[in-house]
Design a protein around this motif. Structure first.
Motif, PDB file in Angstrom:
ATOM      1  N   LYS A  32       0.401 -17.172   1.529  1.00 49.44           N
ATOM      2  CA  LYS A  32       0.991 -17.791   2.715  1.00 49.44           C
ATOM      3  C   LYS A  32       1.511 -16.729   3.687  1.00 49.44           C
ATOM      4  CE  LYS A  32       2.371 -21.990   0.296  1.00 49.44           C
ATOM      5  NZ  LYS A  32       3.508 -22.771  -0.220  1.00 49.44           N
ATOM      6  N   VAL A  33       1.789 -15.546   3.155  1.00 46.96           N
ATOM      7  CA  VAL A  33       2.366 -14.462   3.949  1.00 46.96           C
ATOM      8  C   VAL A  33       1.374 -13.325   4.172  1.00 46.96           C
ATOM      9  CG1 VAL A  33       4.251 -12.774   4.016  1.00 46.96           C
ATOM     10  CG2 VAL A  33       4.640 -15.019   3.000  1.00 46.96           C
ATOM     11  N   LYS A  34       0.577 -13.022   3.161  1.00 43.04           N
ATOM     12  CA  LYS A  34      -0.384 -11.921   3.210  1.00 43.04           C
ATOM     13  C   LYS A  34      -1.802 -12.478   3.177  1.00 43.04           C
ATOM     14  CE  LYS A  34       2.783  -8.732   2.716  1.00 43.04           C
ATOM     15  NZ  LYS A  34       3.128  -7.906   3.846  1.00 43.04           N
ATOM     16  N   ALA A  42      -4.102  -3.663  -1.436  1.00 39.56           N
ATOM     17  CA  ALA A  42      -2.897  -3.167  -2.095  1.00 39.56           C
ATOM     18  C   ALA A  42      -3.095  -3.078  -3.608  1.00 39.56           C
ATOM     19  CB  ALA A  42      -1.711  -4.075  -1.780  1.00 39.56           C
ATOM     20  N   PHE A  43      -3.865  -4.000  -4.165  1.00 44.61           N
ATOM     21  CA  PHE A  43      -4.059  -4.030  -5.618  1.00 44.61           C
ATOM     22  C   PHE A  43      -4.889  -2.839  -6.106  1.00 44.61           C
ATOM     23  CE2 PHE A  43      -5.814  -5.619  -9.654  1.00 44.61           C
ATOM     24  CZ  PHE A  43      -4.622  -5.991 -10.267  1.00 44.61           C
ATOM     25  N   LEU A  44      -5.813  -2.370  -5.303  1.00 46.58           N
ATOM     26  CA  LEU A  44      -6.693  -1.265  -5.718  1.00 46.58           C
ATOM     27  C   LEU A  44      -5.918  -0.003  -6.096  1.00 46.58           C
ATOM     28  CD1 LEU A  44      -9.591  -0.261  -6.126  1.00 46.58           C
ATOM     29  CD2 LEU A  44      -9.616   0.337  -3.716  1.00 46.58           C
ATOM     30  N   PRO A  45      -5.064   0.555  -5.233  1.00 47.94           N
ATOM     31  CA  PRO A  45      -4.326   1.747  -5.662  1.00 47.94           C
ATOM     32  C   PRO A  45      -3.294   1.447  -6.748  1.00 47.94           C
ATOM     33  CG  PRO A  45      -3.628   1.090  -3.463  1.00 47.94           C
ATOM     34  CD  PRO A  45      -4.814   0.245  -3.830  1.00 47.94           C
ATOM     35  N   TYR A  46      -2.770   0.223  -6.753  1.00 53.27           N
ATOM     36  CA  TYR A  46      -1.810  -0.176  -7.785  1.00 53.27           C
ATOM     37  C   TYR A  46      -2.461  -0.104  -9.167  1.00 53.27           C
ATOM     38  CZ  TYR A  46       1.096  -3.493 -10.463  1.00 53.27           C
ATOM     39  OH  TYR A  46       1.876  -4.106 -11.428  1.00 53.27           O
ATOM     40  N   ILE A  47      -3.618  -0.711  -9.304  1.00 52.24           N
ATOM     41  CA  ILE A  47      -4.280  -0.720 -10.610  1.00 52.24           C
ATOM     42  C   ILE A  47      -4.846   0.659 -10.948  1.00 52.24           C
ATOM     43  CG2 ILE A  47      -6.625  -1.448  -9.991  1.00 52.24           C
ATOM     44  CD1 ILE A  47      -4.516  -2.901 -12.837  1.00 52.24           C
ATOM     45  N   GLU A  73       7.634  -6.353  -1.692  1.00 55.29           N
ATOM     46  CA  GLU A  73       7.822  -4.906  -1.588  1.00 55.29           C
ATOM     47  C   GLU A  73       6.695  -4.115  -2.256  1.00 55.29           C
ATOM     48  OE1 GLU A  73      11.164  -1.539  -2.691  1.00 55.29           O
ATOM     49  OE2 GLU A  73      11.678  -3.643  -2.863  1.00 55.29           O
ATOM     50  N   ILE A  74       6.253  -4.547  -3.420  1.00 56.72           N
ATOM     51  CA  ILE A  74       5.205  -3.812  -4.139  1.00 56.72           C
ATOM     52  C   ILE A  74       3.894  -3.893  -3.361  1.00 56.72           C
ATOM     53  CG2 ILE A  74       3.947  -3.608  -6.318  1.00 56.72           C
ATOM     54  CD1 ILE A  74       7.043  -3.008  -6.397  1.00 56.72           C
ATOM     55  N   ILE A  75       3.550  -5.075  -2.899  1.00 56.59           N
ATOM     56  CA  ILE A  75       2.319  -5.229  -2.118  1.00 56.59           C
ATOM     57  C   ILE A  75       2.409  -4.396  -0.844  1.00 56.59           C
ATOM     58  CG2 ILE A  75       0.907  -6.851  -0.789  1.00 56.59           C
ATOM     59  CD1 ILE A  75       1.614  -8.989  -2.882  1.00 56.59           C
ATOM     60  N   ASP A  76       3.532  -4.444  -0.160  1.00 51.89           N
ATOM     61  CA  ASP A  76       3.696  -3.666   1.072  1.00 51.89           C
ATOM     62  C   ASP A  76       3.571  -2.165   0.814  1.00 51.89           C
ATOM     63  OD1 ASP A  76       4.062  -5.987   2.508  1.00 51.89           O
ATOM     64  OD2 ASP A  76       6.256  -5.857   2.509  1.00 51.89           O
ATOM     65  N   ASN A  77       4.224  -1.679  -0.244  1.00 53.43           N
ATOM     66  CA  ASN A  77       4.164  -0.244  -0.556  1.00 53.43           C
ATOM     67  C   ASN A  77       2.744   0.201  -0.879  1.00 53.43           C
ATOM     68  OD1 ASN A  77       6.897   0.107  -0.152  1.00 53.43           O
ATOM     69  ND2 ASN A  77       7.411  -0.088  -2.316  1.00 53.43           N
ATOM     70  N   ASP A  80       0.490   0.254   2.200  1.00 52.56           N
ATOM     71  CA  ASP A  80       0.687   1.507   2.936  1.00 52.56           C
ATOM     72  C   ASP A  80      -0.046   2.655   2.243  1.00 52.56           C
ATOM     73  OD1 ASP A  80       2.254   0.372   4.910  1.00 52.56           O
ATOM     74  OD2 ASP A  80       4.164   0.933   3.960  1.00 52.56           O
ATOM     75  N   TYR A  81       0.076   2.719   0.932  1.00 55.59           N
ATOM     76  CA  TYR A  81      -0.594   3.768   0.159  1.00 55.59           C
ATOM     77  C   TYR A  81      -2.108   3.686   0.366  1.00 55.59           C
ATOM     78  CZ  TYR A  81      -1.667   6.879  -3.753  1.00 55.59           C
ATOM     79  OH  TYR A  81      -2.127   7.915  -4.514  1.00 55.59           O
ATOM     80  N   TYR A  82      -2.648   2.476   0.327  1.00 56.95           N
ATOM     81  CA  TYR A  82      -4.082   2.276   0.536  1.00 56.95           C
ATOM     82  C   TYR A  82      -4.492   2.767   1.922  1.00 56.95           C
ATOM     83  CZ  TYR A  82      -8.571  -0.030   1.196  1.00 56.95           C
ATOM     84  OH  TYR A  82      -9.889  -0.280   1.465  1.00 56.95           O
ATOM     85  N   ASN A  83      -3.734   2.394   2.930  1.00 58.56           N
ATOM     86  CA  ASN A  83      -4.077   2.775   4.300  1.00 58.56           C
ATOM     87  C   ASN A  83      -4.051   4.287   4.500  1.00 58.56           C
ATOM     88  OD1 ASN A  83      -4.531   0.164   5.224  1.00 58.56           O
ATOM     89  ND2 ASN A  83      -2.369  -0.156   5.672  1.00 58.56           N
TER      90      ASN A  83
END
Length: 91
Positions: A32-34, A42-47, A73-77, A80-83
């Motif tokens: 609903k927000v993203k 965001a999930f790619l660098p996280y995993i 916050e985790i998705i946003d961080n 940013d890391y992905y970008n």
């Protein structure tokens, strides 16, 4: 790719992420927000960091979709890391 390296002492076997009713609801709320693309990017660098053992998380999806102080916050961080780190140069 992570498992195909012969130089690693340990490998990761293919497995599925645990998806519960609660996680499904968290995903719906996040969508609903993203956008789906923002969440995917965001999930790619996280995993990647989890697989490379740069971070240690006991519950992968609940942490990723955590919502605190009206923010993902985790998705946003990690977005940013992905970008910053997953971009490419156009020739």
């Amino acid at each position: 790719m992570h498992n195909q390296s012969d130089s690693q002492k340990r490998g990761k076997s293919e497995s599925k992420l645990v998806v519960t009713k609660r996680i499904k609801q968290q995903i719906k709320n996040a969508l609903k927000v993203k956008t789906e693309l923002e969440i995917t990017n965001a999930f790619l660098p996280y995993i990647d960091q989890i697989l490379k053992e740069q971070i240690s998380i006991s519950k992968i999806l609940p942490y990723f979709f955590s919502f605190k102080n009206d923010e993902y916050e985790i998705i946003d961080n990690y977005l940013d890391y992905y970008n910053i780190h997953y971009g490419y140069d156009k020739n």
